[in-house]
Design an enzyme around this catalytic site. Structure first.
Site, mmCIF file in Angstrom:
data_model
loop_
_atom_site.group_PDB
_atom_site.id
_atom_site.type_symbol
_atom_site.label_atom_id
_atom_site.label_comp_id
_atom_site.label_asym_id
_atom_site.label_seq_id
_atom_site.Cartn_x
_atom_site.Cartn_y
_atom_site.Cartn_z
ATOM 1 N N LYS A 126 -12.114 3.862 -31.356
ATOM 2 C CA LYS A 126 -10.986 4.638 -30.866
ATOM 3 C C LYS A 126 -11.067 6.011 -31.526
ATOM 4 O O LYS A 126 -11.913 6.246 -32.398
ATOM 5 C CB LYS A 126 -9.648 3.969 -31.198
ATOM 6 C CG LYS A 126 -9.311 2.744 -30.362
ATOM 7 C CD LYS A 126 -7.882 2.262 -30.639
ATOM 8 C CE LYS A 126 -7.524 1.074 -29.785
ATOM 9 N NZ LYS A 126 -6.107 0.641 -30.001
ATOM 10 N N ASP A 341 -8.247 7.205 -2.488
ATOM 11 C CA ASP A 341 -6.901 6.656 -2.395
ATOM 12 C C ASP A 341 -5.850 7.754 -2.475
ATOM 13 O O ASP A 341 -6.010 8.736 -3.202
ATOM 14 C CB ASP A 341 -6.675 5.658 -3.546
ATOM 15 C CG ASP A 341 -5.242 5.197 -3.625
ATOM 16 O OD1 ASP A 341 -4.807 4.482 -2.711
ATOM 17 O OD2 ASP A 341 -4.554 5.571 -4.593
ATOM 18 N N GLU A 395 -7.821 8.338 2.694
ATOM 19 C CA GLU A 395 -6.621 7.561 3.006
ATOM 20 C C GLU A 395 -5.473 8.555 3.193
ATOM 21 O O GLU A 395 -4.736 8.853 2.263
ATOM 22 C CB GLU A 395 -6.292 6.559 1.897
ATOM 23 C CG GLU A 395 -5.202 5.591 2.317
ATOM 24 C CD GLU A 395 -4.372 5.062 1.157
ATOM 25 O OE1 GLU A 395 -3.780 3.973 1.306
ATOM 26 O OE2 GLU A 395 -4.282 5.723 0.114
#
EC number: 2.4.1.18
Length: 680
Positions: A126, A341, A395
Site C-alpha cells: 500500500k 458503459d 451505451e
C-alpha cells in the site's frame, strides 16, 4: 494536436463537416458541432503538439506504478496535493516511515528500492499518503492486482511479477470486420451453475465451448475492472489497471482471452470510465487528499443516482490516466475492444436522467458536456491507432447524432451504439394485450437508425434481468414457469411465452441492425431474476448463477428455446442477413398482425396474431422466382406444432385478390414466424 492533413478544411462553424451531409437535419446545429470539433482540435493540440499521437501519449502504465529494473524497483505515483508518500507492505513489515517517496516535478512522486528481489511476486503493498488534514493508507493508483484479506476483508495491492510472463498464442487473431458482431454478454462470476463465484478458468473450460456451439462470434465480459463490492455488477470500479481478483489471476484471464481467440471468438471488455467508486480505502477518490484530483468538485463530481464519483474530462492528467487504462487493457490482455458503459451519463450534465431526447435541440444545449465528448473522441482515436480492427460500442440511450460516425466526419468515433430503445419497446409492448400491439411502431423502432450509424440490436441485456425487473420470458410466463416447462405439460401461458420468445428475438435480429447482443442464459429463457449476494437475501448465490442444466435437459422446453436460438444465429450469420441496409417492406397488416419483408433472396413473415391463422394468404414479392421455407419458429425441434411445410415450393404468381401484384400464397399459422429462401 491534429495531424496537418486532418480538418484543414473545417471552418469554425463546421460547414464542411461530412456529418452535415449525412444528416441534413443537423445543419441548424452546425455551430454546436463546430464547437465540439474545435474542442477536439484545441485539446488534442495541447496534449500532443503538432505531430504527436495518442498511442505514444497514453503510456501512464509504463511509467507510474511498480517497474522492475536490472538494479531494483521503481515506484511512482501522481499525487500533486500530497505532502508525503511512504511505500508500505510485506517487504518492510508495513513500516510506515522507512520508505518515503521523493517529490519530483508535476506532482510526481518516486522511490527506488535497490535489489531485484526487494519486492517479491505476490507480496502485498500500500502507499501511505499524507495531505492537509488526512493520513490514509491507499492502494497504488496503477496497481495491477488487488487482493482482499479473508479475515479483515481489507483490500491491498499485490505485486504481480511472475518469473515467466504469459506466452500468448493469438498473434494472428484479428476481428473480422466483414462479420457483424454476434455478442454473448457474460459475467464470469455468475456464469457457473454452482452457488458461488465462478472463475476465469471455469469460464474458459465450460462456457467458451457453449458460446462457440451456439454460433456467437463475440463475448462481452462484464465486471473485469477491479471492484470492491461484488454485488455492484462491476460498475463501481476501484482500480483501473487491475483485473478483478474475484475470478482468479491475471494469467487465467489472459488464458481465457487466448482460448477464445483460438476458437475464433472476439473478446470485448465492459469498460467503466463514466464514474468511479467513492471509497477511499479501495478506490482512487481523494488519493492526494483533494476531491478534485480526478473528479469534479462539489455536486458536479457526484452522481446521486449511482452514489459514485464523476471524472473531470477537461483535466489533462485525467485524460492521460483514462486513456492509459484503455491502452493497458488492449496491450496487456489482448482485448478486442470495449463496450463503454454509461456514455449518456458522461455527455450530459444532468446525466440524461428524466430527459426525453425527442428533438435535436436537446443534444446541443448547455446541458451537453463537450469535454466528455472530446474525451470519447480521443478514446476512439486511441483504440483505432492501437488496433484498427478493434470494436468500440457506446451505451448511449439518448441517440446523440454522430455517436457512431468517424471523428473525421465530425462524429464521436464509436463503431456501434447499443439500441437501448429496443428492450424498452418490448417491455412496453408486453404491457398491452396481444391484439393491441402496434406493428407500425414495432417496424419503426427495430428498423430505424441514424443515417450512416450502426446499431447493436437486442431484446434484453443484463439490465432487464436484474432483481426488481423481469426477463422477457418471466414477464410472459411468470409463476407458470415453476410448474409447466416440462415438454409434456400443457399450459396456455407457457405456450404463448415460448412462441413470442422466439418471434421477438427473430424479428429483432433481422430488422436491419448491424449487430446483435444476448445476455447469457436469456437465449433459453433462463427463469427468474439476477440477485447478487447481499445482506437482504442472506448473502445467497441462489439467483446469481446460470442454470445451464435446464437448457441441456431434453425433457424441458428450455432446450427448445436454446435450439431455436442456435438455428436463428446460424442462419443470420452464415447467410449474411444481419445489417446490409434497410429491409424491403412487403406487407404490414395492423389488424391481422402480419409483417413481411425481404432481405436479398430471403423473405421473412411474422404472424403475431394470438389466435388467427390464415389459409392462402397472399404476400407480394414483386419479382419472379420460387421460394421455400428454410426456418420457422413452429418446428417441432423448437417446441412448435409443425404447421409450416418445408417441402412446398412457392412459385411467384399473380395474387388472387390483388391482380396488379405478384407474390406467393402461403399458410400463416398464428404466433409463428418463418423465413423463405429464393431457390430459383
Amino acid at each position: 494536436m491534429m495531424k496537418k492533413n486532418n480538418y484543414n478544411n473545417v471552418s469554425s462553424n463546421g460547414e464542411t463537416l461530412k456529418i452535415l451531409e449525412i444528416d441534413p437535419w443537423l445543419k441548424p446545429y452546425k455551430k454546436d458541432i463546430g464547437l465540439r470539433m474545435n474542442s477536439y482540435k484545441r485539446t488534442k493540440h495541447s496534449l500532443l503538439g503538432d505531430e504527436g499521437n495518442f498511442k505514444d501519449f497514453a503510456n501512464g502504465h509504463h511509467f507510474f506504478g511498480f517497474h522492475k529494473s536490472e538494479d531494483g524497483w521503481y515506484y511512482r505515483e501522481w499525487a500533486p496535493a500530497a505532502e508525503a508518500l511512504f511505500l508500505i507492505g510485506d517487504f518492510n513489515s508495513w513500516n510506515r516511515e522507512s520508505h518515503p517517496l521523493t517529490k519530483k516535478e508535476g506532482g510526481v512522486w518516486e522511490i527506488f528500492i535497490p535489489g531485484k528481489e526487494a519486492l517479491a511476486h505476490k507480496s502485498k503493498v500500500k502507499v501511505r499518503v499524507k495531505s492537509k488534514g488526512t493520513d490514509r493508507d491507499r492502494i497504488p493508483l496503477y496497481i495491477r492486482k488487488v487482493v482482499q484479506d479473508p479475515n479483515t476483508h481489507d483490500f491491498s495491492g499485490q505485486i504481480w511479477e511472475p518469473e515467466e510472463p504469459y506466452k500468448w498464442s493469438d498473434e494472428n487473431f484479428r476481428v473480422d470486420s466483414a462479420k457483424p458482431p454476434l455478442i454473448y454478454e457474460t459475467h464470469i462470476g455468475m456464469a457457473q451453475e454452482k452457488e458461488g463465484i465462478g472463475t476465469y478458468k471455469e469460464f474458459e473450460d465450460n462456457i467458451l465451448p457453449r458460446v462457440k456451439a451456439m454460433g456467437y462470434n463475440t463475448i462481452q465480459i462484464m465486471a473485469i475492472m477491479e471492484h470492491p463490492y461484488y454485488a455492484s455488477f462491476g460498475y463501481h470500479v476501484s482500480n483501473y489497471f487491475a483485473a478483478s481478483s474475484w475470478f482468479g489471476t491475471p494469467e487465467e484471464l489472459k488464458s481465457l482471452v487466448d482460448k477464445a481467440h483460438s476458437m475464433g471468438i472476439a473478446v470485448l471488455m465492459d469498460i467503466v470510465q463514466s464514474h468511479a467508486v467513492k471509497n477511499f480505502a479501495e478506490g482512487i477518490n481523494e488519493f492526494d487528499g483533494t476531491a478534485h484530483q480526478f473528479f469534479h468538485s462539489g455536486g458536479r463530481g457526484y452522481h446521486k443516482a449511482w452514489d459514485s464519483k464523476l471524472f473531470n474530462y477537461g483535466k489533462h492528467e485525467v485524460i492521460h490516466f483514462l486513456l492509459s487504462s484503455i491502452k493497458y487493457w488492449l496491450e496487456e490482455y489482448h482485448f478486442d475492444g470495449f463496450r463503454f458503459d454509461g456514455v449518456t451519463s458522461m455527455i450530459y450534465h444532468d446525466h440524461g436522467l428524466g430527459t426525453a431526447f425527442d428533438e435535436y435541440s436537446k443534444y446541443f444545449s448547455l446541458n451537453t458536456d463537450i469535454e466528455a465528448l472530446t474525451y470519447l473522441q480521443f478514446a476512439n482515436e486511441l483504440i483505432k491507432e492501437i488496433r484498427p480492427d478493434a470494436i468500440s460500442i457506446a451505451e448511449d440511450m439518448s441517440g446523440m447524432p454522430g455517436m457512431c460516425l468517424p471523428v473525421a466526419y465530425g462524429g464521436i468515433g464509436f463503431d456501434y451504439r447499443l439500441a437501448m430503445g429496443m428492450p424498452d419497446f418490448w417491455v412496453n409492448t408486453l404491457k398491452r394485450k396481444d391484439e393491441d400491439w402496434d406493428l407500425g411502431k414495432l417496424w419503426h423502432e427495430l428498423s430505424t437508425s441514424r443515417p450512416g450509424e450502426k446499431r447493436i440490436a437486442y431484446v434484453e441485456s443484463h439490465d432487464q434481468a436484474l432483481v426488481g425487473d423481469k426477463t422477457l420470458i418471466f414477464r410472459m410466463a411468470d409463476k407458470e414457469m415453476y410448474w409447466h416447462m416440462n415438454k409434456d405439460s400443457q399450459n396456455i401461458s407457457i405456450d404463448r411465452a415460448i412462441a413470442l420468445h422466439k418471434m421477438i428475438r427473430f424479428i429483432t435480429i433481422s430488422l436491419g441492425s448491424e449487430g446483435y447482443l444476448n445476455f447469457m442464459g436469456n437465449e433459453f429463457g433462463h427463469p427468474e431474476w439476477i440477485d447478487f449476494p447481499r445482506e437482504g437475501n442472506g448473502w445467497s448465490f441462489k439467483h446469481c448463477r446460470r442454470l445451464w442444466s435446464l437448457s441441456d435437459n431434453p425433457f424441458l422446453r428450455y432446450e427448445d428455446l436454446k435450439n431455436f436460438d442456435i438455428a436463428m444465429i446460424r442462419l443470420m450469420s452464415e447467410e449474411g442477413l444481419i445489417g446490409g441496409g434497410n429491409p424491403q417492406p412487403l406487407w404490414l397488416d395492423q389488424k391481422k398482425k402480419i409483417i413481411a419483408f425481404r432481405k436479398r433472396d430471403y423473405v421473412f413473415i411474422f404472424n403475431f396474431h394470438p389466435t388467427e391463422s390464415h389459409e392462402g394468404f397472399g404476400i407480394p414479392i414483386h419479382e419472379e422466382g420460387s421460394y421455400q421455407v428454410v426456418l420457422d419458429t413452429d418446428e417441432h425441434r423448437f417446441g412448435g406444432y409443425e404447421r409450416i411445410s418445408h417441402n412446398t415450393v412457392y412459385e411467384v404468381g399473380t395474387l388472387p385478390k390483388y391482380h396488379t401484384h405478384s407474390g406467393i400464397v402461403i399458410y400463416l399459422p398464428s404466433r409463428t414466424a418463418m423465413v423463405l429462401k429464393k431457390i430459383k
